[in-house]
Design a protein around this motif. Structure first.
Motif, PDB file in Angstrom:
ATOM      1  N   ARG A 387     -32.244 -75.124 -68.850  1.00 27.62           N
ATOM      2  CA  ARG A 387     -31.716 -74.398 -70.010  1.00 27.62           C
ATOM      3  C   ARG A 387     -32.710 -73.426 -70.640  1.00 27.62           C
ATOM      4  O   ARG A 387     -32.296 -72.464 -71.310  1.00 27.62           O
ATOM      5  CB  ARG A 387     -31.211 -75.383 -71.067  1.00 27.62           C
ATOM      6  CG  ARG A 387     -29.926 -76.069 -70.623  1.00 27.62           C
ATOM      7  CD  ARG A 387     -29.530 -77.221 -71.522  1.00 27.62           C
ATOM      8  NE  ARG A 387     -29.253 -76.800 -72.886  1.00 27.62           N
ATOM      9  CZ  ARG A 387     -28.783 -77.607 -73.820  1.00 27.62           C
ATOM     10  NH1 ARG A 387     -28.535 -78.875 -73.539  1.00 27.62           N
ATOM     11  NH2 ARG A 387     -28.565 -77.160 -75.038  1.00 27.62           N
ATOM     12  N   ASN A 388     -34.010 -73.626 -70.423  1.00 27.99           N
ATOM     13  CA  ASN A 388     -34.970 -72.664 -70.988  1.00 27.99           C
ATOM     14  C   ASN A 388     -35.247 -71.502 -70.029  1.00 27.99           C
ATOM     15  O   ASN A 388     -35.993 -70.580 -70.365  1.00 27.99           O
ATOM     16  CB  ASN A 388     -36.280 -73.344 -71.397  1.00 27.99           C
ATOM     17  CG  ASN A 388     -37.032 -73.946 -70.226  1.00 27.99           C
ATOM     18  OD1 ASN A 388     -36.814 -73.597 -69.073  1.00 27.99           O
ATOM     19  ND2 ASN A 388     -37.942 -74.863 -70.517  1.00 27.99           N
ATOM     20  N   GLY A 389     -34.675 -71.554 -68.824  1.00 25.92           N
ATOM     21  CA  GLY A 389     -34.778 -70.431 -67.903  1.00 25.92           C
ATOM     22  C   GLY A 389     -36.028 -70.374 -67.054  1.00 25.92           C
ATOM     23  O   GLY A 389     -36.087 -69.648 -66.054  1.00 25.92           O
ATOM     24  N   TRP A 390     -37.068 -71.140 -67.421  1.00 27.87           N
ATOM     25  CA  TRP A 390     -38.361 -71.013 -66.744  1.00 27.87           C
ATOM     26  C   TRP A 390     -38.286 -71.417 -65.264  1.00 27.87           C
ATOM     27  O   TRP A 390     -38.736 -70.671 -64.383  1.00 27.87           O
ATOM     28  CB  TRP A 390     -39.421 -71.839 -67.461  1.00 27.87           C
ATOM     29  CG  TRP A 390     -40.781 -71.741 -66.817  1.00 27.87           C
ATOM     30  CD1 TRP A 390     -41.356 -72.637 -65.976  1.00 27.87           C
ATOM     31  CD2 TRP A 390     -41.704 -70.658 -66.937  1.00 27.87           C
ATOM     32  NE1 TRP A 390     -42.597 -72.198 -65.567  1.00 27.87           N
ATOM     33  CE2 TRP A 390     -42.841 -70.975 -66.146  1.00 27.87           C
ATOM     34  CE3 TRP A 390     -41.699 -69.450 -67.630  1.00 27.87           C
ATOM     35  CZ2 TRP A 390     -43.942 -70.127 -66.033  1.00 27.87           C
ATOM     36  CZ3 TRP A 390     -42.806 -68.602 -67.512  1.00 27.87           C
ATOM     37  CH2 TRP A 390     -43.897 -68.952 -66.729  1.00 27.87           C
ATOM     38  N   VAL A 391     -37.722 -72.582 -64.975  1.00 25.45           N
ATOM     39  CA  VAL A 391     -37.651 -73.034 -63.583  1.00 25.45           C
ATOM     40  C   VAL A 391     -36.746 -72.117 -62.762  1.00 25.45           C
ATOM     41  O   VAL A 391     -37.005 -71.868 -61.582  1.00 25.45           O
ATOM     42  CB  VAL A 391     -37.165 -74.499 -63.503  1.00 25.45           C
ATOM     43  CG1 VAL A 391     -36.927 -74.919 -62.056  1.00 25.45           C
ATOM     44  CG2 VAL A 391     -38.188 -75.433 -64.150  1.00 25.45           C
ATOM     45  N   LEU A 392     -35.697 -71.600 -63.381  1.00 29.48           N
ATOM     46  CA  LEU A 392     -34.843 -70.639 -62.680  1.00 29.48           C
ATOM     47  C   LEU A 392     -35.625 -69.381 -62.308  1.00 29.48           C
ATOM     48  O   LEU A 392     -35.473 -68.838 -61.202  1.00 29.48           O
ATOM     49  CB  LEU A 392     -33.636 -70.272 -63.544  1.00 29.48           C
ATOM     50  CG  LEU A 392     -32.471 -71.264 -63.517  1.00 29.48           C
ATOM     51  CD1 LEU A 392     -31.438 -70.893 -64.579  1.00 29.48           C
ATOM     52  CD2 LEU A 392     -31.822 -71.320 -62.140  1.00 29.48           C
ATOM     53  N   LEU A 393     -36.478 -68.925 -63.211  1.00 27.69           N
ATOM     54  CA  LEU A 393     -37.310 -67.755 -62.906  1.00 27.69           C
ATOM     55  C   LEU A 393     -38.286 -68.068 -61.774  1.00 27.69           C
ATOM     56  O   LEU A 393     -38.497 -67.247 -60.869  1.00 27.69           O
ATOM     57  CB  LEU A 393     -38.078 -67.310 -64.153  1.00 27.69           C
ATOM     58  CG  LEU A 393     -37.233 -66.659 -65.258  1.00 27.69           C
ATOM     59  CD1 LEU A 393     -38.083 -66.420 -66.508  1.00 27.69           C
ATOM     60  CD2 LEU A 393     -36.623 -65.340 -64.779  1.00 27.69           C
ATOM     61  N   GLU A 394     -38.879 -69.260 -61.798  1.00 32.45           N
ATOM     62  CA  GLU A 394     -39.778 -69.655 -60.715  1.00 32.45           C
ATOM     63  C   GLU A 394     -39.037 -69.716 -59.386  1.00 32.45           C
ATOM     64  O   GLU A 394     -39.549 -69.291 -58.346  1.00 32.45           O
ATOM     65  CB  GLU A 394     -40.406 -71.020 -61.007  1.00 32.45           C
ATOM     66  CG  GLU A 394     -41.467 -71.007 -62.085  1.00 32.45           C
ATOM     67  CD  GLU A 394     -42.245 -72.317 -62.138  1.00 32.45           C
ATOM     68  OE1 GLU A 394     -43.470 -72.260 -62.257  1.00 32.45           O
ATOM     69  OE2 GLU A 394     -41.616 -73.383 -62.052  1.00 32.45           O
ATOM     70  N   THR A 395     -37.811 -70.252 -59.419  1.00 28.03           N
ATOM     71  CA  THR A 395     -37.016 -70.362 -58.201  1.00 28.03           C
ATOM     72  C   THR A 395     -36.663 -68.982 -57.663  1.00 28.03           C
ATOM     73  O   THR A 395     -36.747 -68.721 -56.454  1.00 28.03           O
ATOM     74  CB  THR A 395     -35.736 -71.172 -58.464  1.00 28.03           C
ATOM     75  OG1 THR A 395     -36.099 -72.464 -58.983  1.00 28.03           O
ATOM     76  CG2 THR A 395     -34.918 -71.350 -57.196  1.00 28.03           C
ATOM     77  N   LEU A 396     -36.275 -68.092 -58.549  1.00 27.44           N
ATOM     78  CA  LEU A 396     -35.978 -66.715 -58.140  1.00 27.44           C
ATOM     79  C   LEU A 396     -37.192 -66.053 -57.502  1.00 27.44           C
ATOM     80  O   LEU A 396     -37.089 -65.326 -56.513  1.00 27.44           O
ATOM     81  CB  LEU A 396     -35.499 -65.896 -59.342  1.00 27.44           C
ATOM     82  CG  LEU A 396     -34.058 -66.154 -59.800  1.00 27.44           C
ATOM     83  CD1 LEU A 396     -33.846 -65.671 -61.226  1.00 27.44           C
ATOM     84  CD2 LEU A 396     -33.067 -65.488 -58.845  1.00 27.44           C
ATOM     85  N   ASP A 397     -38.367 -66.338 -58.069  1.00 27.21           N
ATOM     86  CA  ASP A 397     -39.595 -65.742 -57.536  1.00 27.21           C
ATOM     87  C   ASP A 397     -39.936 -66.308 -56.159  1.00 27.21           C
ATOM     88  O   ASP A 397     -40.527 -65.621 -55.329  1.00 27.21           O
ATOM     89  CB  ASP A 397     -40.755 -65.982 -58.504  1.00 27.21           C
ATOM     90  CG  ASP A 397     -41.935 -65.053 -58.231  1.00 27.21           C
ATOM     91  OD1 ASP A 397     -41.724 -63.833 -58.239  1.00 27.21           O
ATOM     92  OD2 ASP A 397     -43.045 -65.558 -57.986  1.00 27.21           O
ATOM     93  N   LYS A 398     -39.567 -67.576 -55.926  1.00 24.73           N
ATOM     94  CA  LYS A 398     -39.779 -68.160 -54.599  1.00 24.73           C
ATOM     95  C   LYS A 398     -38.820 -67.551 -53.580  1.00 24.73           C
ATOM     96  O   LYS A 398     -39.181 -67.285 -52.436  1.00 24.73           O
ATOM     97  CB  LYS A 398     -39.566 -69.687 -54.646  1.00 24.73           C
ATOM     98  CG  LYS A 398     -40.632 -70.463 -55.418  1.00 24.73           C
ATOM     99  CD  LYS A 398     -41.909 -70.584 -54.597  1.00 24.73           C
ATOM    100  CE  LYS A 398     -43.014 -71.286 -55.379  1.00 24.73           C
ATOM    101  NZ  LYS A 398     -42.716 -72.686 -55.671  1.00 24.73           N
ATOM    102  N   VAL A 399     -37.583 -67.349 -54.009  1.00 23.84           N
ATOM    103  CA  VAL A 399     -36.558 -66.826 -53.101  1.00 23.84           C
ATOM    104  C   VAL A 399     -36.759 -65.340 -52.827  1.00 23.84           C
ATOM    105  O   VAL A 399     -36.564 -64.862 -51.708  1.00 23.84           O
ATOM    106  CB  VAL A 399     -35.156 -67.078 -53.704  1.00 23.84           C
ATOM    107  CG1 VAL A 399     -34.077 -66.339 -52.925  1.00 23.84           C
ATOM    108  CG2 VAL A 399     -34.857 -68.575 -53.714  1.00 23.84           C
TER     109      VAL A 399
END
Length: 632
Positions: A387-399
């Motif tokens: 919900r804070n978006g941080w892990v999603l941003l990390e995941t996007l950066d990995k992908v």
């Protein structure tokens, strides 16, 4: 350009740690470092790696130098090739992630510490405790009983683990049915190929139950790297011990809360947090006034333990505050004597909760996939921890490396709500940039934990990831976009070349429920993979589930990183069927041309023309489904 990365990285384990995009980016950095230095040594990397994300941001140069000195002290003056550079990069990244994620809210320190510790020392207490655990739970196993009990004071644990069988069996103790034991190679003496298959099956299955294994490869088992093997064992055992810490398995946990608002909070807590709440509940009843907040420093006082359970730790472990053993100890008490009472109002409340079986399965698949990428924070609940978006941003950066603007990203802990929205707005913006279907999704939907929209986003992200992996494979796509239709056509073409008349008309083709098509596909890409004498006709629900579990284990044994459940095959879950097919395609396409198998069957595994067995097993498939989201 599509072929040079594969040639320079010959180690299959290293290939599996990175996308082709990441490898090209790292190759560029490596070549730049070497041009700057002339001769690049291991000792030079501490200063040269400052430009690399995560490592450069999280570790000061003296910290990098100290770490490299500790781990590579014997080869500091050796020249670095690209593969050694990648290995150093992975270890430094894991070290940096462990440090940055250790204080993050809701992170699982136990899971991260278990595999990211890179010191060549181990806890003798942990080794002895885990050996005792294995002796207890696997003593009657037909294959392992000739090797058990393990002497806790010796290194026998690591020797027995070298063929992969023990760890596969332990995974099945933690989460029964994860590995179809028909897929485990259990000959008394295994050749290197068979041993490697067991290790690959173990690692992919460990990821599929929630373990973090980003810095562990099959070679680590072969070489008996004790700290990594013990770290994986500790994660598996923890998953087993915490399995009942949820309302579905233990509805009596409602006794820990007073109202519906507290129930919502309880539902979102990771298992270890629930365990702490349960422990404090009983300590308060016993008159103990201090609140326990962790399994290390707060439990150094031995008076906390009054229940007479001696498994897992000694008084010395308590005094030293061993978090792994203290957690295991308390979880063991909970499993055998939770001291909670079932009340009618609790059961009535649980009956009013929606039965989101399909949502739960998809949440599980996406959660384990995200955790497998090695982000800085381990997530326990997709709808809460993203919900804070941080892990999603990390995941996007990995992908898609480089796609995130980290200058405007807000790193946890994030107290101000609008900072979370800023992160999630960037997540949505990047999704649109990647051409995701996000018509009714805004950043605030993620912050609010909108389940349907979050699942829709994650599905498209996972799908994008596998399509990008296929796109960048050497000597295959030549950089062109891969579509769902391409994957479908590839699978049908491969099966047709084997002489079979089977066909998959779409990823929601109900005829796929018997599993035969995928078994034929796996047999085509690797003829020795399928033992047809173990395959059922796939007529009854029981037979279909047996085939489905066999398919998943064979695919993982080959090297496919997949997160679906047998029910996803038997119920023909369109999304998971696509990821399964694409993963098999990716595995096959990344094999060197000269090593790609012919379609001739291996005689030791029988023939498809032989009579398919009628053996059965229990079926627990669900009829639940949810509306499809995204472009599938």
């Amino acid at each position: 350009m599509s072929g040079y990365v594969g040639i320079l990285v010959s180690d299959p384990w290293l290939q599996n740690q990175f996308t082709q995009v990441e490898l090209r980016s790292l190759k560029t950095h490596f070549m730049s470092m070497r041009r700057d230095s002339g001769k690049l040594t291991v000792g030079d990397l501490a200063s040269k790696m400052s430009r690399l994300k995560v490592i450069g941001e999280s570790l000061k140069e003296e910290e990098r130098a100290s770490f490299i000195q500790d781990v590579y002290h014997n080869i500091l003056h050796d020249e670095v090739d690209f593969e050694l550079f990648l290995k150093v990069y992975l270890k430094l990244q894991a070290h940096a992630n462990a440090r940055s994620g250790s204080n993050a809210k809701n992170s699982s320190a136990f899971l991260k510490a278990a595999t990211t510790t890179l010191l060549h020392t181990i806890s003798e207490s942990e080794k002895a405790s885990y050996a005792a655990h294995i002796n207890n739970y696997l003593a009657e196993d037909e294959f392992l009983k000739k090797y058990l009990p393990i002497d806790p004071s010796s290194n026998d644990l690591f020797e027995i683990a070298k063929d992969g069988v023990l760890l596969c069996k332990l995974i099945n103790v933690a989460v029964p049915g994860t590995i179809d034991e028909r897929a485990i190679n259990t000959k008394r003496v295994l050749n290197p190929w068979e041993r490697n298959e067991n290790h690959t099956l173990c690692l992919n299955s460990a990821k599929a139950i929630g373990c973090t294994v980003v810095n562990i490869g099959t070679q680590d088992f072969i070489e008996g790297r004790r700290h990594l093997v013990l770290g994986l064992i500790s994660q598996i055992i923890k998953i087993q011990l915490l399995a009942d810490l949820n309302l579905k398995k233990t509805p009596q946990l409602l006794q820990l809360v007073d109202d519906s608002k507290d129930v919502e909070e309880l539902l979102s807590l990771p298992p270890e947090k629930i365990l702490l709440r349960w422990m404090n509940f009983h300590l308060k009843k016993a008159g103990y006034k201090k609140i326990v907040t962790n399994f290390s420093s707060d439990i150094k006082v031995e008076e906390l333990y009054r229940m007479g359970c001696r498994r897992y730790l000694t008084a010395k472990d308590i005094v030293e505050g061993s978090p792994n053993l203290n957690l295991a100890f308390v979880a063991h008490i909970f499993q055998h004597r939770n001291g909670l009472q079932t009340q009618t109002k609790q059961i009535s409340f649980l009956e009013t909760l929606p039965d989101d079986t399909q949502i739960s399965r998809e949440e599980r698949a996406f959660r384990f996939w995200i955790n497998s990428l090695g982000n800085s924070i381990y997530i326990n609940n997709v709808f809460e921890d993203l919900r804070n978006g941080w892990v999603l941003l990390e995941t996007l950066d990995k992908v898609s490396p480089g796609i995130v603007n980290w200058k405007i990203a807000n790193k946890p802990p994030i107290k101000l709500p609008f900072r979370k929205v800023e992160n999630c707005n960037q997540v949505v913006k990047i999704g649109k940039q990647l051409k995701f279907s996000l018509v009714n999704i805004a950043g605030n939907d993620i912050v609010q934990g909108n389940k349907k929209l979050i699942l829709a986003y994650l599905w498209q992200l996972m799908r994008y990831n596998i399509l990008q992996l296929l796109k960048h494979l050497r000597n295959h796509s030549h950089g062109k976009e891969i579509t769902d239709a391409d994957i479908l056509e590839w699978a049908n073409t491969k099966v047709r070349t084997s002489g079979s008349q089977s066909r998959m008309f779409s990823f929601k083709d109900k005829s796929l429920s018997d599993g035969i098509f995928f078994l034929e596909l796996l047999s085509t890409v690797q003829p020795r993979a399928v033992n047809w004498s173990l395959v059922t006709k796939g007529v009854t629900d029981e037979e279909k589930k047996m085939n489905a579990t066999y398919i998943i284990s064979i695919a993982r044994k080959l090297g496919c990183s997949i997160f679906l459940l047998p029910e996803d095959i038997t119920e023909v879950n369109q999304k998971m069927i696509l990821t399964l097919t694409a993963s098999i395609m990716y595995w096959f396409m990344k094999q060197p041309v000269e090593e790609k198998p012919s379609v001739t069957s291996d005689s030791e595994n029988g023939s498809h023309s032989e009579t398919i067995s009628n053996s059965t097993s229990d079926d627990s498939a669900s009829d639940s489904s949810i509306e499809e989201n995204g472009n599938v």
